[in-house]
Design an enzyme around this catalytic site. Structure first.
Site, PDB file in Angstrom:
ATOM      1  CG  ASP A 151      -3.600 -12.123 -17.537  1.00 29.34           C
ATOM      2  OD1 ASP A 151      -2.998 -12.328 -16.189  1.00 29.34           O
ATOM      3  OD2 ASP A 151      -4.501 -12.837 -18.618  1.00 29.34           O
ATOM      4  N   GLY A 177      -3.917 -17.036 -13.781  1.00 29.74           N
ATOM      5  CA  GLY A 177      -5.528 -17.915 -14.115  1.00 29.74           C
ATOM      6  C   GLY A 177      -6.542 -18.585 -12.995  1.00 29.74           C
ATOM      7  CD  GLU A 237       0.093 -13.024 -13.877  1.00 34.74           C
ATOM      8  OE1 GLU A 237      -0.678 -13.666 -13.864  1.00 34.74           O
ATOM      9  OE2 GLU A 237       0.720 -12.421 -13.150  1.00 34.74           O
ATOM     10  N   GLY A 292      -2.615 -20.133 -16.150  1.00 33.54           N
ATOM     11  CA  GLY A 292      -3.212 -21.208 -17.424  1.00 33.54           C
ATOM     12  C   GLY A 292      -2.242 -21.689 -18.742  1.00 33.54           C
TER      13      GLY A 292
END
Length: 375
Positions: free
Chosen positions: A166, A135, A158, A87
């Site tokens: 996530d 992402g 991450e 992301g």
């Protein structure tokens, strides 16, 4: 009087869709034959997902899911280097520092999109050719089919930027064989090529240069079922001989990974690694020591709890964690150190695992009342 207007309302989305096949758009959405095709089109940024891409994908997937003329959905990236490297976290961090509500909206919409993929009734085929991280994993791993190639590079990195694995990592990572998901989620270890299949992340392995032919054959299927698509993917998978004889890269370490990463706390994992003292264990210690202590504690608990949750429960939990990270120090510092200044010397606060209290971790998992994610 209403009729022409209604007609326009029906035509407009289609006009909008055909315009999006202009090659400068960051997301291309097109319908070819019985397939809806999503192309991530930001090759210069390794197809990192922006807020607007996420916003466009969700309603389109929902529309295709309802459309009796759409039989499958294919997602791919352009540029030859990446499916999607993640992301747009720099934009999210900037928004967070400015107190902008995008830090709420981005994660809310992203997880809603990930959930739509995970619950999609139409067969969903992700061609994860090249870098697939963060992402990018979120828009591929929850679908029915994930086709890796020799160019695939998978990671959930991450914890190195003060976040946690996530986009549903709390769901798919603990469901991988043994403790490999915990290992990948905590250390950010990178899997390449056929190893992405062997770890249980990809469902098929196809030579990168065969993807255009595979796509053509997928489009040629007439009103295919999930079984027809699986048969076609299997036929390509069987023909691929790249690295066929190679052993899984983590094979020789699996016993260690399963015992070392089965501890209940991060402190115990570190203790076990120190006691083990093997070159492999020492290497993991070095990696873990670079990560945000707060992220490590959040991630371990996320994975342990996610192991027995539904996908929707996992996204609700991860949304709570995302908002805690946005309010905290380490995410913004991690983005600075790794992605902006690139000095790779983040100054974590607190700097040690021991200083991240149980009470703090508990608070990050607490419901957000009206602000909770609703799916």
């Amino acid at each position: 009087r209403m009729k022409p207007l209604h007609r326009l309302q029906v035509i407009l989305p289609h006009l909008k869709m055909s315009n999006q096949t202009d090659s400068t758009a960051e997301l291309l959405l097109e319908k070819r034959g019985g397939a809806g095709i999503i192309t991530l089109n930001r090759p210069k940024t390794l197809n990192a997902l922006t807020f607007s891409m996420i916003e466009q994908m969700y309603p389109q997937i929902k529309a295709w899911e309802q459309d009796p003329e759409t039989f499958l959905i294919i997602i791919k990236g352009t540029g030859g280097k990446a499916f999607s490297a993640g992301g747009d976290v720099i934009a999210i961090s900037e928004a967070g520092k400015a107190g902008d509500k995008m830090t709420r909206d981005f994660f809310r919409r992203e997880y809603r999109l990930n959930n739509a993929i995970g619950t999609c009734k139409k067969p969903y085929v992700a061609l994860i050719d090249g870098i697939t991280m963060g992402g990018g994993v979120g828009v591929s791993v929850h679908g029915h089919f994930r086709v890796a190639t020799e160019k695939t590079l998978f990671a959930m990195p991450e914890t190195a930027i003060g976040l946690f694995p996530d986009v549903g990592g709390g769901y798919f990572l603990p469901r991988l064989p043994g403790k490999i998901g915990y290992y990948l989620g905590l250390t950010g270890y990178r899997l390449k090529g056929r190893d992405v299949l062997k770890a249980g992340i990809a469902t098929h392995f196809v030579d990168s240069d065969k993807l255009p032919a595979l796509e053509k054959d997928l489009l040629a299927l007439k009103s295919p079922s999930k079984e027809n698509i699986a048969d076609l993917l299997n036929s390509y998978h069987m023909k691929s001989t790249i690295d066929q004889e190679k052993k899984f890269v983590l094979d020789e370490h699996m016993d260690k990974i399963n015992s070392l990463f089965s501890a209940n706390t991060m402190e115990e994992i570190v203790q076990k690694l120190k006691q083990d003292g093997s070159p492999f264990a020492i290497k993991q210690l070095e990696t873990i020591n670079k990560m945000s202590p707060t992220s490590l504690k959040l991630a371990l608990r996320q994975l342990r709890e996610g192991a027995s949750m539904s996908l929707q429960e996992v996204f609700t939990m991860e949304y709570r964690l995302s908002q805690a990270c946005m309010k905290g120090h380490d995410f913004h510092e991690g983005v600075r150190a790794v992605l902006i200044d690139k000095d790779h010397s983040p100054r974590w606060k607190p700097p040690t695992l021991e200083e991240v209290s149980e009470e703090f971790v508990d608070n990050c998992f607490k419901p957000l009342g009206n602000d909770d994610l609703k799916l």
